[in-house]
Design an enzyme around this catalytic site. Structure first.
Site, PDB file in Angstrom:
ATOM      1  CG  ASP A 374       1.859  -0.125 -40.640  1.00 40.72           C
ATOM      2  OD1 ASP A 374       1.698   0.629 -41.615  1.00 40.72           O
ATOM      3  OD2 ASP A 374       2.047  -1.347 -40.755  1.00 40.72           O
ATOM      4  CB  ALA A 375       2.992   2.893 -34.511  1.00 41.29           C
ATOM      5  CD  GLU A 377       4.921   6.370 -42.393  1.00 37.42           C
ATOM      6  OE1 GLU A 377       6.006   6.794 -42.843  1.00 37.42           O
ATOM      7  OE2 GLU A 377       4.322   5.399 -42.899  1.00 37.42           O
ATOM      8  N   GLY A 379      -1.163   5.497 -37.039  1.00 42.36           N
ATOM      9  CA  GLY A 379      -1.836   5.260 -35.758  1.00 42.36           C
ATOM     10  C   GLY A 379      -2.262   3.805 -35.674  1.00 42.36           C
ATOM     11  CE1 TYR A 462       1.022  -7.464 -45.642  1.00 40.27           C
ATOM     12  CE2 TYR A 462       0.734  -8.616 -43.564  1.00 40.27           C
ATOM     13  CZ  TYR A 462       1.293  -8.535 -44.822  1.00 40.27           C
ATOM     14  OH  TYR A 462       2.117  -9.539 -45.247  1.00 40.27           O
ATOM     15  CE1 TYR A 464       2.142  -5.836 -39.292  1.00 43.98           C
ATOM     16  CE2 TYR A 464       0.501  -4.274 -40.067  1.00 43.98           C
ATOM     17  CZ  TYR A 464       1.747  -4.859 -40.184  1.00 43.98           C
ATOM     18  OH  TYR A 464       2.582  -4.476 -41.192  1.00 43.98           O
ATOM     19  CB  ILE A 671      17.278   0.039 -18.225  1.00 41.85           C
ATOM     20  CG1 ILE A 671      17.006  -1.271 -17.462  1.00 41.85           C
ATOM     21  CG2 ILE A 671      18.596   0.667 -17.805  1.00 41.85           C
ATOM     22  CD1 ILE A 671      18.082  -2.333 -17.669  1.00 41.85           C
TER      23      ILE A 671
END
Lengths: 731, 731
Positions: A374-375, A377, A379, A462, A464, A671
């Site tokens: 979803d991110a 593809e 945004g 959906y 989120y 890291i």
């Protein structure tokens, strides 16, 4: 026969003409006058909400008008090196690009225009009052079927970097890609014929752009999308009325139909009854007015401030907050105040939702490819709609807008995309009572108040809800709530007793002719922890059973904490194990507490799920970043998107999993921690027609970071400080 | 030398005399006048809080007096078959027993006096307005070193059942057991000498009663307890000042010292500085007044009612709520209203905290036995102190009192033991926005308001906050929060660089000379689910990877839900597995939804931990109910306490694990679900001197129980309904 056929054709073409006229009128064009585009909700053509729904139901309940708040962002200027591009800057990028030779060609689309963050050491050195660091934009463009990555220097007005041709997948779709994809099938006569044959009025058609994934040669060298459609006759919840088995494969660049697969003609379209969820269409006598008003009240106002539009300061926390087209919410430079020294100490350089992976569990023709990212593809931020005050966020919430660029580079404003509020739901920060055994009369308790940063992305059906919750004890809780509407499948069945083998249904019969298909959700977070500085180590504190020696103790066993410092990336590829548990610490090996413990934060997993797909399954290759729940990589500015920068139709060659396989050293280095939240979702009838929110979360929690409990000295609530309220009606 | 020795002895005996006088004055005697004992906080001798602490610090901050609320329970009468015994009934039990031959003997103690709940079928049949079912008390008494179980019929005034002699362990301690145990060592000269030799003023001594567990012959046929002590000089937080290595073994029946183990003379007592957590002793300049007042406000009042003192009605829920000396909170007959039919449907017949298991991970002499079972040994409800209004529970909370019996049968009131409140922290019940892709202007969201039932048990140092949270969507969340104070170990070390091998420390150095010892917490819940009636089945819905056949699909794998109905108990001994996951449903196989799914609820695990101790380790045998996270047993009124009715010094012969091994049929039967929440706790410096709350939870969630989303028709918040507030100061 002949006459009837002619009549049919006539009706068909007439219908097509009407529909085409209807859509053409609303077709999204690039805007011409920027100054008119400052609020997406009212001006920008693609995001204008023309309610296409013609409800045939009588609206009985009147909803009050939604409060809207328009901030004028035209004069916004950046104050912090991480501030997103302003409208003025986006316009400047557009103007610089328009004079660049690449964009002299006729067809182009900007898939991403965003701040190129300055090098981390420069940002770390920068202090308020210093001169702003040079501003650069990172641009991803498609020009004549090729992807280009450019850096635009806003100071010099030059394109300083320009790369092309070496990418596997494609950039995330533009909103224009998605919108036009849903309309393109209507240009195809076969498609229209099928729709009409299924008994659907073309005016009632709603189509969705569905990313194709990558399954082999057929997807190569073409930017493809699949389109599936629904009937919105009689309901705003068209998702519950699938035209099952009809899939249109489109070329996203040419907008041409490549192939139509039409296999579900015998499957009825589920009925509209009881599917609409809007308050305004509920029958008055069915409304459940079961609760008295309740509200979080802060008579002296909230305790947070937002400086220079992006710097949030609350209690002992301070961080930079910005909206992002791909990630949604980006938290940077999160610091917490040490109660002993008063110093603001580094905790996290940058944290955001890096990628989502949502595979559906139906391998048949119209479903196998539904394995969304979803991110990368769609945004995740582009899909974050305006929040609804008082319902999405409580009363004293502050709303932050997103400023993004349309495909032609024109800036637009997404109002109320993020909210910031203090939460108090009655939880306890810490407490102790003494029991009569010791004879002391002690009752000490402190209420837990937190600060929530929220956005809600509606990726088609959906929703989120992503919350970053900051606690005064130093803990950060990252919570993902799932709501919205299921992606359902049409079926001839209207009762389970007709189904020979329910296990082969790939889901649950939710209502007559409606199957909720089993699927997973994975949400992978990028967490560049900087615990008191950038050079940190990852420690797996393994909780191990020890057997006692004979005669050593009446006990036969106990648990021991064994610390294993990860040397390289493979040491930090973690699958959680209930029966071989560990704590996972990010520590600063160079900084110790007074009594000698290394300062650190730990990642505390909550309820989660792991991907069980075959590692060689094409979607799992692309979603290989879900092969572990935790990963640690050395900081690399180019490794931020767990599914790869170009996730669309990627083949899995540039994911977190491939980076980690390089097994680079990670001890006492700068890291990045990656954590994946997972959900298995076997739908149930309660999810119909809209799902009650299901949440899961994980925590970043101080572990020997402070010398002692940092909220020891917060005061208790006393009656005289609390508000005096009246019900609004009685005022 | 001689003279000095004499002087020492003199000082010693003088001190002992002073201390004994001090304690004798406060010794807990059975009360004589019941009518004066109605509030524990003021009258009952054992629970009177005489603050023994003589703080040497200057109190700078004044705490406002705690609001107290006294309800007169003298005239309470039972209205529901499950209502707890009233004061009048407890007095009647006491009077009936006093004329029973068993209690003519001089020494006796009542370890439990509580309602013997009527047979389940009778309760299920009973309706409001019906005649109350016969009232009976179940009594557990110790008389002359033997345990007796009696049933007292309150109608006939007769003891109808009287059993003795067949028990393995001992009943839960009385508060009097615990209090006197902490004082008994002072009668021993060796003990007092040791204390003084360690440099502790006897007036500063605070001792704790620590259950011994069972480790073999030495513990047989004697009711034993271990006592360890602390210095409370300079702090209310004596737990941080252990007199390490000193353990007194006492006979609980005779109160005589059996053995003193004194091994830590070289270990200093940690300093008092920075250990006190009370607001009143904080220095004013250190107080963190970082937040503006915040409150949950309900201008029209809360939406719940409590009928007949115990029947809670809120939104679509209704259940019976009562305090219990052993379990803390008992929820019975929980029913939720079906939005379609209006019917109140059965969900759970009874739910409560059945047992806790808290093993510490240090096998050495003064620590190995610390493997608490807080309900069966200490009484989880007995340790639930009065909640602090505005801090333990928000403003509009309703407080429920507990009515219990002291060891001599005298009733007393534990005020404010449970609170009931509505919570709204800004969460979202459900939501959906339409994205510009479909062109609809939809923003629908509903706030999530819940009802919380809370108690907080302070089992000596530790505080357990137990929340039963009811949601309007039918979900019940059971959450356990851990706060309070660590059980710490003294050590000569004051920095980790002095420690040869930190792994052998059995914990973390938290401060100079203070080790926080590693331990686990397991909290096991009894959940007698009755989904639309008593006969239910347990279904393991296994989520299984399926590989596709070659050519079947471009996908290689997908997940399938495979339903396995548990036939017998062993089918339902569940260890959670991340890589072999399941949903766990309790269904009614005889009742189906309109489209044919069996109605059910599922238990949804949250973050948890599993016990890793060796199954043959004595504490793990006693805590064998933690060997699985989920169990299902057939309903049996005698199987309610997971560690056995007589958990104290039990050998593990009567636990949930042994019952389940009988492998009885559980399909389509009245079944009980058991769930264990677990925590591994490696202490960190933030836990010193008092721990920020750590929580974990699990859910009971409707799954095809309703035909559709039961909260579809709740209205959104609108501005005009919300309160209008002023800060109190400005009024």
């Amino acid at each position: 026969m002949e006459a009837r056929y002619l009549l049919r054709v006539l009706i068909f073409f007439l219908s097509v003409a009407v529909v085409l006229f209807f859509f053409v009128v609303h077709l999204p064009y690039a805007p011409t006058n920027t100054s008119e585009l400052l609020d997406c909700a009212t001006n920008s053509p693609w995001c204008t909400s023309k309610n296409r729904l013609q409800s045939k139901q009588t609206n009985i309940l009147k909803e009050p008008p939604k409060p809207t708040r328009h901030r004028n962002h035209k004069s916004d200027t950046p104050h912090h090196p991480l501030d997103p591009l302003t409208i003025q800057e986006l316009n400047k990028v557009r103007s610089i690009l328009s004079s660049h030779e690449l964009f002299q060609l006729s067809a182009y689309a900007l898939h991403s225009v965003e701040l190129e963050e300055p090098e981390k050491p420069l940002v770390l050195k920068w202090k308020k009052g210093d001169r702003l660091l040079p501003r650069r934009a990172s641009v991803i463009a498609r020009v004549n079927g090729r992807t280009h990555v450019l850096t635009v220097d806003l100071g010099t007005g030059q394109v300083t970097v320009h790369e092309t041709g070496l990418h596997y997948g494609y950039p995330m779709m533009t909103i224009e890609d998605m919108t036009t994809a849903t309309l393109a099938p209507l240009a195809n006569a076969d498609f229209n014929r099928t729709i009409i044959q299924r008994g659907i009025d073309l005016a009632d058609l709603a189509c969705l752009p569905i990313s194709t994934g990558w399954y082999g040669k057929a997807e190569e060298n073409r930017r493809l999308i699949k389109v599936q459609c629904y009937s919105m006759e009689g309901t705003a919840n068209f998702y519950m009325r699938p035209i099952e088995g009809l899939t249109v494969l489109l070329d996203l660049d040419t907008k041409r139909v490549v192939e139509i697969s039409d296999k579900g003609r015998d499957i009825p379209i589920p009925k509209a009854a009881n599917t609409d969820y809007r308050y305004s269409v509920q029958e008055f006598n069915q409304v459940m007015n079961i609760l008295n008003p309740i509200s979080i009240e802060q008579p002296k106002g909230p305790s947070f401030t937002i400086e220079d539009q992006h710097l949030v300061k609350w209690a002992n926390w301070e961080f930079h907050l910005k909206p992002d087209a791909r990630a949604g919410v980006v938290i940077s430079r999160a610091k917490v105040r040490d109660p002993d020294t008063g110093e603001q100490r580094d905790v996290m350089y940058k944290g955001f939702t890096s990628e989502l992976f949502v595979p559906y569990m139906d391998p048949t023709d119209a479903w196998y490819f539904k394995t969304y990212m979803d991110a990368g593809e769609y945004g995740f931020g582009l899909q974050a709609m305006a929040l609804d005050p008082l319902n999405d966020c409580p009363r004293n919430a502050y709303y932050m807008d997103g400023v993004f660029a349309a495909a032609d580079g024109t800036p637009y404003v997404r109002s109320n995309m993020i909210c910031v509020f203090e939460s108090y739901g009655g939880d306890i920060g810490w407490r102790h009572s003494e029991s009569p055994i010791t004879g002391m009369d002690i009752r000490e308790a402190r209420p837990k108040v937190t600060l929530v940063i929220r956005m809600a992305a509606s990726v088609a059906n959906y929703d989120y809800i992503v919350d970053w919750e900051f606690q005064t004890d130093g803990l950060i809780r990252i919570k993902v709530g799932l709501s919205g509407i299921l992606m359902v499948k049409g079926t001839p069945y209207d009762n389970t007793d007709q189904i020979p083998n329910q296990e082969d249904l790939h889901g649950t019969l939710l209502s007559e002719n409606v199957i909720g298909v089993i699927h997973d959700h994975y949400v992978t977070f990028y967490l560049d922890m900087d615990i008191d500085g950038s050079d940190n180590s990852f420690v797996d504190v393994n909780i191990k059973r020890q057997l006692t020696s004979p005669g050593e103790s009446p006990r036969r066993s106990y648990l021991k904490a064994v610390r294993n410092v990860a040397k390289t990336e493979k040491d930090a590829q973690i699958k959680l194990k209930l029966y071989d548990p560990s704590e996972f610490h990010v520590i600063n090996p160079s900084k110790k507490t007074r009594v000698g413990n290394p300062v650190g934060y730990k990642v505390v997993p909550g309820g989660t799920a792991a991907s069980l797909l075959d590692h060689e399954d094409p979607p799992q290759k692309r979603g290989a970043f879900t092969n572990n729940q935790i990963w640690v990589t050395p900081y690399n500015q180019n490794e931020q998107w767990a599914g790869g920068l170009f996730a669309y139709q990627s083949q899995g060659e540039d994911t977190l999993a491939t980076w980690s396989e390089r097994d680079r050293p990670i001890e006492n280095k700068d890291i990045v921690l990656w954590y994946t939240l997972g959900f298995h979702h076997i739908p149930c009838q309660e999810d119909f027609p809209i799902m009650p929110t299901v949440s899961s979360s994980f925590d970043l929690k101080p572990v020997n970071f402070f010398e002692s409990n940092p909220i020891l000295r917060i005061p208790p609530n006393v009656e005289k400080d609390l508000p005096v309220c009246k019900s609004a009606a009685s005022v």
